[in-house]
Scaffold this motif. Structure first.
Motif, short mmCIF file in Angstrom:
data_model
loop_
_atom_site.label_atom_id
_atom_site.label_comp_id
_atom_site.label_asym_id
_atom_site.label_seq_id
_atom_site.Cartn_x
_atom_site.Cartn_y
_atom_site.Cartn_z
N GLU A 19 0.80 -1.23 0.00
CA GLU A 19 0.00 0.00 0.00
C GLU A 19 0.84 1.29 0.00
O GLU A 19 0.63 2.15 -0.85
N PRO A 20 1.81 1.47 0.90
CA PRO A 20 2.56 2.73 0.89
C PRO A 20 3.53 2.84 -0.28
O PRO A 20 3.92 3.96 -0.66
N ARG A 21 3.90 1.73 -0.88
CA ARG A 21 4.79 1.77 -2.05
C ARG A 21 4.01 2.13 -3.31
O ARG A 21 4.55 2.67 -4.26
N ALA A 22 2.71 1.80 -3.31
CA ALA A 22 1.88 1.98 -4.50
C ALA A 22 1.12 3.30 -4.53
O ALA A 22 0.70 3.74 -5.59
N HIS A 23 0.90 3.92 -3.37
CA HIS A 23 0.07 5.12 -3.30
C HIS A 23 0.79 6.26 -2.59
O HIS A 23 1.45 6.04 -1.57
N SER A 24 0.61 7.47 -3.11
CA SER A 24 1.21 8.65 -2.47
C SER A 24 0.53 8.97 -1.14
O SER A 24 1.14 9.55 -0.25
N HIS A 25 -0.74 8.60 -1.01
CA HIS A 25 -1.50 8.81 0.22
C HIS A 25 -2.17 7.48 0.58
O HIS A 25 -3.35 7.26 0.30
N PRO A 26 -1.40 6.56 1.17
CA PRO A 26 -1.90 5.20 1.40
C PRO A 26 -2.98 5.12 2.46
O PRO A 26 -3.09 5.99 3.33
N TRP A 27 -3.75 4.04 2.35
CA TRP A 27 -4.73 3.72 3.38
C TRP A 27 -4.01 3.39 4.68
O TRP A 27 -2.90 2.87 4.68
N SER A 28 -4.69 3.60 5.78
CA SER A 28 -4.16 3.24 7.08
C SER A 28 -4.25 1.72 7.27
O SER A 28 -5.02 1.03 6.58
N SER A 29 -3.50 1.23 8.21
CA SER A 29 -3.53 -0.19 8.53
C SER A 29 -4.94 -0.63 8.92
O SER A 29 -5.39 -1.71 8.52
N SER A 30 -5.64 0.20 9.69
CA SER A 30 -6.99 -0.18 10.12
C SER A 30 -7.94 -0.30 8.93
O SER A 30 -8.81 -1.18 8.93
N MET A 31 -7.79 0.54 7.92
CA MET A 31 -8.64 0.43 6.73
C MET A 31 -8.31 -0.84 5.95
O MET A 31 -9.21 -1.53 5.48
N ILE A 32 -7.03 -1.13 5.81
CA ILE A 32 -6.61 -2.33 5.08
C ILE A 32 -7.11 -3.59 5.78
O ILE A 32 -7.55 -4.53 5.14
N ARG A 33 -7.07 -3.58 7.09
CA ARG A 33 -7.44 -4.77 7.86
C ARG A 33 -8.93 -4.89 8.15
O ARG A 33 -9.37 -5.91 8.67
N ASP A 34 -9.71 -3.92 7.73
CA ASP A 34 -11.17 -3.97 7.91
C ASP A 34 -11.77 -4.74 6.73
O ASP A 34 -12.30 -4.16 5.79
N VAL A 35 -11.67 -6.06 6.80
CA VAL A 35 -12.06 -6.89 5.66
C VAL A 35 -13.51 -7.36 5.71
O VAL A 35 -13.99 -7.98 4.77
N ASN A 36 -14.20 -7.06 6.79
CA ASN A 36 -15.59 -7.52 6.93
C ASN A 36 -16.58 -6.37 6.96
O ASN A 36 -17.66 -6.49 7.53
N SER A 37 -16.24 -5.26 6.33
CA SER A 37 -17.16 -4.13 6.30
C SER A 37 -18.37 -4.46 5.42
O SER A 37 -18.34 -5.41 4.63
N GLY A 39 -20.84 -5.05 2.69
CA GLY A 39 -20.74 -5.21 1.24
C GLY A 39 -19.34 -5.50 0.73
O GLY A 39 -19.08 -5.42 -0.47
N ALA A 40 -18.42 -5.85 1.62
CA ALA A 40 -17.03 -6.06 1.24
C ALA A 40 -16.88 -7.20 0.23
O ALA A 40 -17.45 -8.27 0.40
N CYS A 41 -16.13 -6.93 -0.81
CA CYS A 41 -15.76 -7.97 -1.79
C CYS A 41 -14.35 -7.64 -2.30
O CYS A 41 -14.19 -7.05 -3.36
N HIS A 42 -13.37 -8.01 -1.50
CA HIS A 42 -11.97 -7.67 -1.73
C HIS A 42 -11.24 -8.90 -2.29
O HIS A 42 -11.52 -10.03 -1.88
N HIS A 43 -10.28 -8.64 -3.18
CA HIS A 43 -9.54 -9.73 -3.82
C HIS A 43 -8.06 -9.38 -3.95
O HIS A 43 -7.69 -8.20 -3.96
N VAL A 44 -7.25 -10.42 -4.07
CA VAL A 44 -5.81 -10.25 -4.30
C VAL A 44 -5.42 -10.99 -5.57
O VAL A 44 -6.06 -11.96 -5.96
N LEU A 45 -4.35 -10.52 -6.17
CA LEU A 45 -3.71 -11.20 -7.29
C LEU A 45 -2.42 -11.78 -6.74
O LEU A 45 -1.55 -11.05 -6.25
N VAL A 46 -2.33 -13.11 -6.74
CA VAL A 46 -1.21 -13.82 -6.15
C VAL A 46 -0.43 -14.50 -7.27
O VAL A 46 -1.00 -15.13 -8.16
#
Length: 147
Positions: A19-37, A39-46
């Motif tokens: 997140e901080p490497r990809a964005h000039s104004h990154p999300w906070s850790s709490s936002m990143i870790r809030d995975v059960n908000s 309507g959440a539908c989050h995905h990763v490319l592995v």
């Protein structure tokens, strides 16, 4: 081989590192870790068990919003961004979404071009919305309508 997977707890440390490497104004850790908000539908490319990109999205009554998307800068230029956006659109179709929404910094011409090429259209702007190194910049609001 790379694959798109639902975001899981085991991915969070890698997402948080990107997140901080990809964005000039990154999300906070709490936002990143809030995975059960709502309507959440989050995905990763592995790729080889390493997270190289991700998106966070929210589905509220058939309207899906792309909240955050990133590819690790060391893996950019390999088509991963396009794969993530296409996976987002496919997910929306599978959810029978009526529309998809996102906003992008006006300075991010690469992302804007990708979104436009995939079928998003600019519908509005939030003037001076994002902080930038030189003050403020516009947020371009884009939509994709499913027929």
């Amino acid at each position: 081989m790379s694959q798109i997977l639902p975001l899981a707890e085991l991915h969070l440390d890698q997402v948080e590192a990107i997140e901080p490497r990809a964005h000039s104004h990154p999300w906070s850790s709490s936002m990143i870790r809030d995975v059960n908000s709502r309507g959440a539908c989050h995905h990763v490319l592995v790729d080889n068990e390493q997270v190289v990109g991700y998106f966070y999205a929210q589905n509220i009554v058939g309207e899906v919003t792309l909240l955050n998307i990133a590819v690790d800068p060391q893996h950019q230029g390999k088509g991963y961004g396009k794969r993530l956006v296409n996976a987002f659109i496919e997910m929306c179709e599978n959810l029978n979404a009526e529309s998809a929404w996102l906003e992008v910094r006006e300075s991010n011409v690469t992302a804007f071009g990708l979104y436009e090429a995939i079928g998003f259209n600019e519908v509005d702007r939030r003037v001076n919305y994002y902080p930038s190194a030189n003050g403020k910049e516009d947020a371009i609001i884009m939509s994709y309508i499913f027929f």
